[in-house]
Design an enzyme around this catalytic site. Structure first.
Site, PDB file in Angstrom:
ATOM      1  N   GLY C  41       0.787  -1.225   0.000  1.00 40.80           N
ATOM      2  CA  GLY C  41       0.000   0.000   0.000  1.00 40.80           C
ATOM      3  C   GLY C  41       0.817   1.272   0.000  1.00 40.80           C
ATOM      4  O   GLY C  41       0.274   2.355  -0.170  1.00 40.80           O
ATOM      5  N   CYS C 250     -28.080  -9.387 -16.445  1.00 39.19           N
ATOM      6  CA  CYS C 250     -27.450  -9.124 -17.739  1.00 39.19           C
ATOM      7  C   CYS C 250     -28.392  -9.559 -18.865  1.00 39.19           C
ATOM      8  O   CYS C 250     -28.894 -10.689 -18.879  1.00 39.19           O
ATOM      9  CB  CYS C 250     -26.119  -9.855 -17.856  1.00 39.19           C
ATOM     10  SG  CYS C 250     -25.364  -9.703 -19.501  1.00 39.19           S
ATOM     11  N   CYS C 253     -26.291 -12.546 -20.868  1.00 35.59           N
ATOM     12  CA  CYS C 253     -25.978 -13.856 -20.289  1.00 35.59           C
ATOM     13  C   CYS C 253     -26.826 -14.160 -19.057  1.00 35.59           C
ATOM     14  O   CYS C 253     -26.713 -15.233 -18.472  1.00 35.59           O
ATOM     15  CB  CYS C 253     -24.494 -13.949 -19.930  1.00 35.59           C
ATOM     16  SG  CYS C 253     -24.054 -13.052 -18.431  1.00 35.59           S
ATOM     17  N   CYS C 275     -23.251  -7.191 -18.879  1.00 36.85           N
ATOM     18  CA  CYS C 275     -22.033  -7.337 -18.089  1.00 36.85           C
ATOM     19  C   CYS C 275     -20.970  -6.359 -18.575  1.00 36.85           C
ATOM     20  O   CYS C 275     -20.772  -6.194 -19.776  1.00 36.85           O
ATOM     21  CB  CYS C 275     -21.459  -8.751 -18.245  1.00 36.85           C
ATOM     22  SG  CYS C 275     -22.448 -10.018 -17.465  1.00 36.85           S
ATOM     23  N   CYS C 281     -18.973 -12.484 -19.715  1.00 36.42           N
ATOM     24  CA  CYS C 281     -20.279 -12.582 -20.354  1.00 36.42           C
ATOM     25  C   CYS C 281     -20.229 -13.611 -21.488  1.00 36.42           C
ATOM     26  O   CYS C 281     -21.105 -14.460 -21.600  1.00 36.42           O
ATOM     27  CB  CYS C 281     -20.687 -11.203 -20.893  1.00 36.42           C
ATOM     28  SG  CYS C 281     -22.442 -11.079 -21.299  1.00 36.42           S
TER      29      CYS C 281
END
Lengths: 261, 241, 312
Positions: C41, C250, C253, C275, C281
């Site tokens: 970080g 979606c 899909c 998606c 997808c």
């Protein structure tokens, strides 16, 4: 009131600060007890702001020590502490009210966030409680709660100073430094602010160092008075005694220069 | 803290010893104005010592020195504080403030007003630090203002706009609401009419009879005779010099 | 990752070092990257180079990728989740030409995934590395403009100010509204900007088996989250962190779990929810999943139905 049974909260010993060959302040020593308000007066360039910065941890002195009676470890030289310790102290047990609110406030976040910041800095993570504290303190400094989500930029000078005070007092510090807290404000606004400071300081038993050139301010607020000239303390005593029976030529001049109302 | 000097008398509250006080005016060529020279006197419980002397003889200076408002140049001013003797000359400021808070009451000629604080609060607030709770302090303050005939309509208002006499009575109420063992009174009745003057006299006499040690300046012979138990004449050091 | 310049093959451009950057630069970036991995970080400064694309197009990510990629690697590049957007196509082509590496659109097949604004829906594995393109690496910058001060705040863990930002959102809108680049705390220590990914993706960063690297080219910073490292999104006790959710699925899909993009399909405001992760997808559709294929009608205009005078 002043608690004389306790150790001094702040002990300043032989403090000097030089700027190259120039003297900022020279050989200043004093003690401050819990709940005590010390006024520091003098004209511009007398070294009072340099002194304030040195004792508030903002400017390392050239010589001498500043010792603060910490809650956990007792008296510690603030400049011998590590920087994180000192910064933590400044965020929690100390407050600083600046002459210019821009130095003391975050102008780009709301009044409520300005008050809440110090709480969040010490780990407060409950929005409701932080908000409640902000409301509480804004009420204590007589702010209109309708302004809690407004930016300080949109506030008047007096409101900004009151916000600075709320922001500082929210962590219930034991020591607050104030640098000309009322200068630049209208007289009526000044009176309100002074009264507010006076009330809060007494209620909460906060020790205070107030730097000002306004003798009316110290007359109202401070128990004790230091008069500075050329970086040195020329007179030091009870406020009313220094103002009513000044001993040093400079203090006599200062007192006799007050315009009667 | 100083131990009781010489003959310690449990009745004594104030011992002034060899007090000298003058003023040096640095900005007027450094001239020195002597005012008090070698002043010594004592005040006991239940006594009201009236300071006498011609105008300018230093009565006010003496009173202010005992209040530590003026800085004595020589001598000592012992007051009995919490049953120990403390010399106000050279006492640290926080101790002086504590003595003023609990032992040494003072009524000056003028009320130093604090902006925005109403008369009632002005009297009641100091009581809160002295063991009174909010309601008791309030009641005591009301009682005092009533005795001193401050119209009820004024109680909530800050005294800055009051008449001179009203301000003076608020001033007296502030001091007499608290049971100081020592009182210093500087012309407490100066601007009062006969009715109010009597109210103040009653307060002083009550305090005196309760055992408070009082030192005061009273120009009004009527008041002087009503409250005084003894007179101490202040000799001007200037005249003597 | 040998240091020899390319012998031009039919696929690679002649005259360029392997993966464009010279070996000294790659070493420098690798050193910075190692330091970043060692201090999760923490933003490590590095000597960012001029790249043949403008700032804001992924100059940081591309330099990190160039420094870690080897001939054996298979690269996938996505932009907003899609493999077929300009930025993604061009960066993939760039590495194909300068490094001759294999490229793919399949998340499962990639060993390095460079991304802008998304983390793939398919969980990443320990043998994969994800490289984020970062415009503004400093999470404290919004409130503290001084670099010296933000560094000190990081050094001393003075992070109260981050919650000031969240406080402001709750105070003004009643909830935390930050939807992307949602600040996180890494390994209970450094506060980190996750780059402008939707907060939907934040939980994926927590204890991810893959190494996560972040490159900011203009700001000249690299930072990292090592595999299996705690990543916590900041919040308040009474306003806990939540991710976005949709009423729709979606349209292609039928997925109920993926991050959906809203596509306006006509001039009457009809919308199609699909998606955002194009590979996810397609993989689902290939496996036989199917959505409704239908657009959703425009949202009713709520402002018009309010009584006049109340809105202002």
């Amino acid at each position: 009131m002043i608690d004389r049974d306790m150790a001094p909260l702040l002990q300043v010993s032989d403090l000097s600060r030089h700027y190259g060959g120039q003297v900022g302040c020279e050989d200043v020593s004093f003690e401050l007890y819990p709940g005590e308000v010390l006024g520091v007066v003098g004209e511009s360039g007398s070294g009072k702001t340099t002194l304030l910065k040195c004792i508030a941890g903002l400017l390392p002195p050239s010589a001498g020590t500043v010792s603060f009676d910490t809650r956990v470890d007792g008296p510690r030289d603030i400049y011998a502490m590590s920087e994180p310790e000192r910064r933590m102290l400044m965020r929690t047990d100390w407050g600083i009210v600046f002459q210019n609110p821009r130095e003391g406030l975050r102008m780009n976040v709301s009044a409520g966030a300005n008050v809440g910041e110090r709480l969040m800095a010490v780990g407060a993570r409950n929005y409701g409680e932080i908000r409640g504290n902000a409301v509480d303190w804004l009420t204590k400094v007589e702010m209109d709660l309708g302004r809690i989500d407004h930016l300080p930029e949109t506030f008047s000078g007096g409101m900004q100073q009151r916000l600075q005070i709320a922001r500082n007092l929210v962590t219930q510090p034991r020591l607050v430094f104030m640098d000309e807290p009322t200068s630049g404000l209208d007289v009526s606004v000044q009176a309100r602010l002074l009264d507010l400071i006076r009330g809060l300081v007494r209620q909460l038993g906060i020790a205070c160092v107030v730097v000002t050139h306004d003798l009316g301010v110290v007359r109202l607020l401070s128990h004790r008075l230091m008069v500075m000239r050329g970086g040195r303390v020329v007179e030091h005593g009870l406020t009313d005694q220094v103002l009513d029976d000044p001993q040093h030529p400079y203090t006599q001049l200062l007192v006799s220069s007050i315009l009667p109302v | 803290m100083t131990q009781p000097s010489q003959t310690s008398d449990v009745e004594e509250m104030i011992q002034v010893e060899g007090l000298s006080k003058g003023f040096t005016l640095h900005n007027q060529g450094g001239i020195r104005i002597p005012v008090l020279e070698n002043v010594s006197f004592t005040v006991k419980r239940g006594e009201c010592v009236v300071l006498a002397g011609a105008s300018g003889s230093g009565k006010s200076t003496l009173l202010r020195s005992i209040h530590a408002n003026y800085l004595a140049e020589a001598g000592s001013i012992l007051v009995r504080h919490d049953e120990t003797w403390v010399d106000l000359v050279g006492a640290p400021p926080h101790l002086v403030l504590d003595i003023r808070e609990r032992t040494l009451g003072h009524v000056s000629q003028f009320l130093r007003v604090i902006p925005r604080i109403g008369a009632l609060d002005l009297v009641a607030q100091p009581l809160l630090t002295r063991g009174f709770d909010e309601t008791a302090a309030q009641r005591r303050a009301e009682e005092m203002l009533e005795r001193l005939a401050i119209p009820r309509a004024l109680w909530a208002l800050p005294p800055a706009t009051f008449s001179g006499g009203e301000q003076q009575r608020v001033n007296i109420a502030m001091t007499f609401a608290r049971d100081y063992p020592i009182l210093l009174l500087d012309e407490p009745t100066a601007s009062l009419d006969a009715g109010n003057r009597q109210a103040v006299i009653d307060l002083i006499v009550e305090a005196r009879d309760r055992g408070v040690a009082i030192v005061g300046i009273f120009h009004d012979a009527f008041v002087r005779d009503a409250v005084g138990t003894r007179t101490y004449t202040v000799d001007s050091a200037r005249k003597a010099a | 990752m040998d240091g020899t310049p390319n012998a031009a093959t039919p696929e690679t451009l002649a005259g360029y070092n392997f993966a464009y950057l010279d070996e000294q630069t790659k070493r420098m970036i690798r050193r910075a990257t190692l330091k970043a991995v060692a201090i999760p970080g923490y933003q490590v400064p590095f000597g960012s180079r001029e790249m043949p694309l403008p700032y804001g197009w992924g100059t940081g990510g591309i330099q990190v990728t160039a420094s870690i990629i080897g001939v054996e690697d298979t690269l996938k590049v996505i932009d907003q989740g899609a493999d077929d957007t300009t930025n993604a196509v061009n960066i993939r082509r760039f590495f194909a030409k300068t490094a001759g590496v294999a490229t793919t659109e399949k998340t499962a097949e990639a060993s390095i995934i460079q991304t802008r604004h998304r983390i793939p829906e398919e969980p990443l594995r320990a043998d994969q590395i994800i490289v984020y393109q970062v415009p503004q690496p400093e999470p404290l910058r919004f409130i503290e403009p001084r670099e010296a001060e933000t560094r000190k705040m990081h050094a001393l863990s003075e992070y109260g100010i981050m919650h000031v930002g969240l406080y402001e959102e709750i105070a003004h809108f009643g909830r935390i509204t930050q939807g992307y680049n949602y600040p996180v705390q890494v390994d209970d220590r450094y506060i980190m900007a996750p780059s402008p990914i939707p907060k939907f993706d934040n939980p994926k960063m927590d204890h991810m088996p893959a190494l996560q690297l972040f490159g900011a080219g203009r700001e000249k910073r690299i930072y990292a989250v090592p595999p299996h490292t705690k990543v916590k999104s900041l919040d308040f006790e009474d306003h806990p962190f939540t991710i976005e959710s949709w009423e729709q699925t979606c349209a292609l899909c039928g997925s109920e779990e993926s991050y959906l993009d809203e596509v306006i399909t006509d001039d009457r405001g009809s919308r199609l929810f699909v998606c955002s992760d194009s590979d996810y997808c397609r993989t689902r559709r290939d496996a036989g999943h199917e959505g409704s294929g239908l657009p959703v009608p425009a949202e009713p205009d709520t402002t018009a139905s309010e009584p006049a005078g109340e809105s202002s």
